[in-house]
Write a protein that holds these residues in place. Structure first.
Motif, PDB file in Angstrom:
ATOM      1  N   ASN A   1     -15.651   0.488  -2.884  1.00 34.79           N
ATOM      2  CA  ASN A   1     -16.350   1.449  -3.729  1.00 34.79           C
ATOM      3  C   ASN A   1     -16.896   2.581  -2.853  1.00 34.79           C
ATOM      4  OD1 ASN A   1     -19.104   0.853  -2.867  1.00 34.79           O
ATOM      5  ND2 ASN A   1     -19.061  -0.951  -4.176  1.00 34.79           N
ATOM      6  N   VAL A   2     -17.368   3.619  -3.484  1.00 33.10           N
ATOM      7  CA  VAL A   2     -17.812   4.816  -2.770  1.00 33.10           C
ATOM      8  C   VAL A   2     -19.032   4.533  -1.894  1.00 33.10           C
ATOM      9  CG1 VAL A   2     -18.734   7.159  -3.098  1.00 33.10           C
ATOM     10  CG2 VAL A   2     -16.788   6.384  -4.456  1.00 33.10           C
ATOM     11  N   ASP A   3     -19.962   3.718  -2.380  1.00 34.27           N
ATOM     12  CA  ASP A   3     -21.156   3.420  -1.592  1.00 34.27           C
ATOM     13  C   ASP A   3     -20.808   2.706  -0.289  1.00 34.27           C
ATOM     14  OD1 ASP A   3     -22.920   4.605  -3.392  1.00 34.27           O
ATOM     15  OD2 ASP A   3     -23.173   2.754  -4.537  1.00 34.27           O
TER      16      ASP A   3
ATOM     17  N   SER B   1      -9.594   5.427  -4.832  1.00 30.06           N
ATOM     18  CA  SER B   1      -9.157   5.523  -3.432  1.00 30.06           C
ATOM     19  C   SER B   1      -9.279   6.951  -2.919  1.00 30.06           C
ATOM     20  CB  SER B   1      -7.738   4.983  -3.256  1.00 30.06           C
ATOM     21  OG  SER B   1      -6.785   5.813  -3.861  1.00 30.06           O
ATOM     22  N   LYS B   2      -8.998   7.928  -3.749  1.00 31.00           N
ATOM     23  CA  LYS B   2      -9.188   9.336  -3.359  1.00 31.00           C
ATOM     24  C   LYS B   2     -10.663   9.631  -3.112  1.00 31.00           C
ATOM     25  CE  LYS B   2      -5.393  11.263  -6.116  1.00 31.00           C
ATOM     26  NZ  LYS B   2      -5.117  12.117  -7.293  1.00 31.00           N
ATOM     27  N   GLU B   3     -11.511   9.183  -4.029  1.00 31.63           N
ATOM     28  CA  GLU B   3     -12.948   9.433  -3.911  1.00 31.63           C
ATOM     29  C   GLU B   3     -13.525   8.750  -2.667  1.00 31.63           C
ATOM     30  OE1 GLU B   3     -16.987   9.309  -6.668  1.00 31.63           O
ATOM     31  OE2 GLU B   3     -15.157   8.344  -7.404  1.00 31.63           O
ATOM     32  N   MET B   4     -13.130   7.515  -2.413  1.00 25.43           N
ATOM     33  CA  MET B   4     -13.610   6.817  -1.214  1.00 25.43           C
ATOM     34  C   MET B   4     -13.162   7.543   0.043  1.00 25.43           C
ATOM     35  SD  MET B   4     -13.289   2.715  -1.970  1.00 25.43           S
ATOM     36  CE  MET B   4     -11.499   2.752  -2.007  1.00 25.43           C
ATOM     37  N   THR B   5     -11.922   7.997   0.066  1.00 22.04           N
ATOM     38  CA  THR B   5     -11.400   8.712   1.231  1.00 22.04           C
ATOM     39  C   THR B   5     -12.152  10.008   1.449  1.00 22.04           C
ATOM     40  OG1 THR B   5      -9.229   7.697   0.883  1.00 22.04           O
ATOM     41  CG2 THR B   5      -9.315   9.645   2.303  1.00 22.04           C
ATOM     42  N   ASP B   6     -12.387  10.758   0.388  1.00 21.06           N
ATOM     43  CA  ASP B   6     -13.155  12.003   0.499  1.00 21.06           C
ATOM     44  C   ASP B   6     -14.541  11.742   1.080  1.00 21.06           C
ATOM     45  OD1 ASP B   6     -11.149  13.641  -0.568  1.00 21.06           O
ATOM     46  OD2 ASP B   6     -11.986  13.577  -2.607  1.00 21.06           O
TER      47      ASP B   6
ATOM     48  N   PHE C   1      -6.848  -3.619  -5.757  1.00 22.14           N
ATOM     49  CA  PHE C   1      -8.177  -3.834  -6.332  1.00 22.14           C
ATOM     50  C   PHE C   1      -8.953  -2.563  -6.640  1.00 22.14           C
ATOM     51  CE2 PHE C   1      -6.919  -7.607  -4.050  1.00 22.14           C
ATOM     52  CZ  PHE C   1      -7.175  -8.596  -4.980  1.00 22.14           C
ATOM     53  N   VAL C   2      -8.379  -1.402  -6.330  1.00 17.76           N
ATOM     54  CA  VAL C   2      -9.030  -0.129  -6.659  1.00 17.76           C
ATOM     55  C   VAL C   2      -8.013   0.790  -7.320  1.00 17.76           C
ATOM     56  CG1 VAL C   2     -10.721  -0.314  -4.775  1.00 17.76           C
ATOM     57  CG2 VAL C   2      -8.595   0.936  -4.396  1.00 17.76           C
ATOM     58  N   THR C   3      -8.507   1.726  -8.095  1.00 14.43           N
ATOM     59  CA  THR C   3      -7.613   2.694  -8.736  1.00 14.43           C
ATOM     60  C   THR C   3      -7.238   3.794  -7.750  1.00 14.43           C
ATOM     61  OG1 THR C   3      -9.425   4.114  -9.473  1.00 14.43           O
ATOM     62  CG2 THR C   3      -8.760   2.306 -10.970  1.00 14.43           C
ATOM     63  N   GLU C   4      -6.215   4.548  -8.092  1.00 14.45           N
ATOM     64  CA  GLU C   4      -5.844   5.691  -7.259  1.00 14.45           C
ATOM     65  C   GLU C   4      -6.986   6.692  -7.171  1.00 14.45           C
ATOM     66  OE1 GLU C   4      -2.145   7.517  -8.364  1.00 14.45           O
ATOM     67  OE2 GLU C   4      -0.978   5.759  -7.784  1.00 14.45           O
TER      68      GLU C   4
ATOM     69  N   GLY D   1       0.798  -1.223   0.000  1.00 19.60           N
ATOM     70  CA  GLY D   1       0.000   0.000   0.000  1.00 19.60           C
ATOM     71  C   GLY D   1       0.830   1.272   0.000  1.00 19.60           C
ATOM     72  N   PHE D   2       2.151   1.128  -0.008  1.00 16.98           N
ATOM     73  CA  PHE D   2       3.044   2.278   0.133  1.00 16.98           C
ATOM     74  C   PHE D   2       2.771   3.383  -0.883  1.00 16.98           C
ATOM     75  CE2 PHE D   2       7.036   4.321  -1.290  1.00 16.98           C
ATOM     76  CZ  PHE D   2       7.246   5.131  -0.178  1.00 16.98           C
ATOM     77  N   GLU D   3       2.688   3.050  -2.169  1.00 15.41           N
ATOM     78  CA  GLU D   3       2.486   4.085  -3.191  1.00 15.41           C
ATOM     79  C   GLU D   3       1.154   4.803  -3.007  1.00 15.41           C
ATOM     80  OE1 GLU D   3       3.246   2.857  -7.206  1.00 15.41           O
ATOM     81  OE2 GLU D   3       5.126   1.862  -6.631  1.00 15.41           O
ATOM     82  N   TYR D   4       0.100   4.073  -2.688  1.00 15.10           N
ATOM     83  CA  TYR D   4      -1.203   4.702  -2.465  1.00 15.10           C
ATOM     84  C   TYR D   4      -1.173   5.574  -1.215  1.00 15.10           C
ATOM     85  CZ  TYR D   4      -3.982   2.283  -6.045  1.00 15.10           C
ATOM     86  OH  TYR D   4      -4.529   1.852  -7.225  1.00 15.10           O
ATOM     87  N   LYS D   5      -0.502   5.108  -0.166  1.00 18.39           N
ATOM     88  CA  LYS D   5      -0.403   5.909   1.057  1.00 18.39           C
ATOM     89  C   LYS D   5       0.300   7.224   0.768  1.00 18.39           C
ATOM     90  CE  LYS D   5       2.938   5.428   3.763  1.00 18.39           C
ATOM     91  NZ  LYS D   5       3.856   6.536   4.032  1.00 18.39           N
ATOM     92  N   GLU D   6       1.381   7.166   0.030  1.00 27.05           N
ATOM     93  CA  GLU D   6       2.122   8.381  -0.319  1.00 27.05           C
ATOM     94  C   GLU D   6       1.234   9.337  -1.116  1.00 27.05           C
ATOM     95  OE1 GLU D   6       5.857   8.985   0.316  1.00 27.05           O
ATOM     96  OE2 GLU D   6       4.886   7.830   1.890  1.00 27.05           O
ATOM     97  N   MET D   7       0.521   8.784  -2.097  1.00 28.83           N
ATOM     98  CA  MET D   7      -0.365   9.591  -2.932  1.00 28.83           C
ATOM     99  C   MET D   7      -1.487  10.193  -2.087  1.00 28.83           C
ATOM    100  SD  MET D   7      -3.684   9.184  -4.351  1.00 28.83           S
ATOM    101  CE  MET D   7      -3.883   7.416  -4.239  1.00 28.83           C
ATOM    102  N   LEU D   8      -2.119   9.388  -1.229  1.00 24.52           N
ATOM    103  CA  LEU D   8      -3.211   9.893  -0.392  1.00 24.52           C
ATOM    104  C   LEU D   8      -2.715  10.923   0.627  1.00 24.52           C
ATOM    105  CD1 LEU D   8      -5.216   6.617   0.215  1.00 24.52           C
ATOM    106  CD2 LEU D   8      -6.045   8.654  -0.996  1.00 24.52           C
ATOM    107  N   ARG D   9      -1.546  10.692   1.195  1.00 24.26           N
ATOM    108  CA  ARG D   9      -0.977  11.653   2.142  1.00 24.26           C
ATOM    109  C   ARG D   9      -0.800  13.017   1.463  1.00 24.26           C
ATOM    110  NH1 ARG D   9       4.701  10.383   3.144  1.00 24.26           N
ATOM    111  NH2 ARG D   9       4.858  11.745   1.352  1.00 24.26           N
TER     112      ARG D   9
END
Length: 147
Positions: free
Chosen positions: A93-95, A121-126, A115-118, A17-25
């Motif tokens: 997913n967002v729902d 993952s941004k949209e779900m986090t928001d 299993f999810v795109t970047e 999850g490192f790359e996604y964590k960096e991107m989300l951070r």
């Protein structure tokens, strides 16, 4: 919570999850107060080493929410849910992200990076961070979770 107070977010991931964590951070940094609990590279790492500190930070009340990322999302979710006052939700997913907040008062979002795109993952986090718990009949159910 006052309008001027930024939510405090604890974030962590294993190597998958490192790359996604960096991107989300980086994505969340301008709107939230963040603390990165690692990992700090893509070298092999054990997910509990990051899921436990993030969960403790949320459980203690020092942070409002946690975001955890691993390949399947399952390892960090299982680990986080070992903590008495954590309700970690594995979302794909967002729902599901929205309902985990509205109905389950989840306080840690777990993302499956394989299993999810970047963008998803941004949209779900928001959505997760912006959605309020509905309470009512859901509060009665959430109150029955803790052992």
């Amino acid at each position: 919570m006052s309008e001027n107070k930024k939510l405090k977010i604890a974030i962590g991931a294993d190597h998958a999850g490192f790359e996604y964590k960096e991107m989300l951070r980086d994505y969340l940094a301008s709107n939230y107060e963040l603390k990165d609990f690692g990992t700090y590279s893509a070298e092999s790492a054990d997910y509990p080493d990051f899921a436990h500190p993030v969960s403790l930070a949320v459980e203690s009340g020092e942070f409002d929410f946690g975001v955890l990322v691993c390949g399947s999302g399952q390892g960090v979710a299982i680990t986080a849910n070992k903590h008495q006052h954590i309700r970690a939700a594995l979302c794909w997913n967002v729902d599901v992200a929205r309902l985990s907040r509205q109905h389950n008062n989840a306080n840690v979002l777990c993302i499956p990076s394989r299993f999810v795109t970047e963008d998803l993952s941004k949209e779900m986090t928001d959505v997760f961070l912006a959605t309020d718990f509905e309470g009512g009949r859901h509060a009665r159910r959430v109150d029955k979770i803790e052992c």
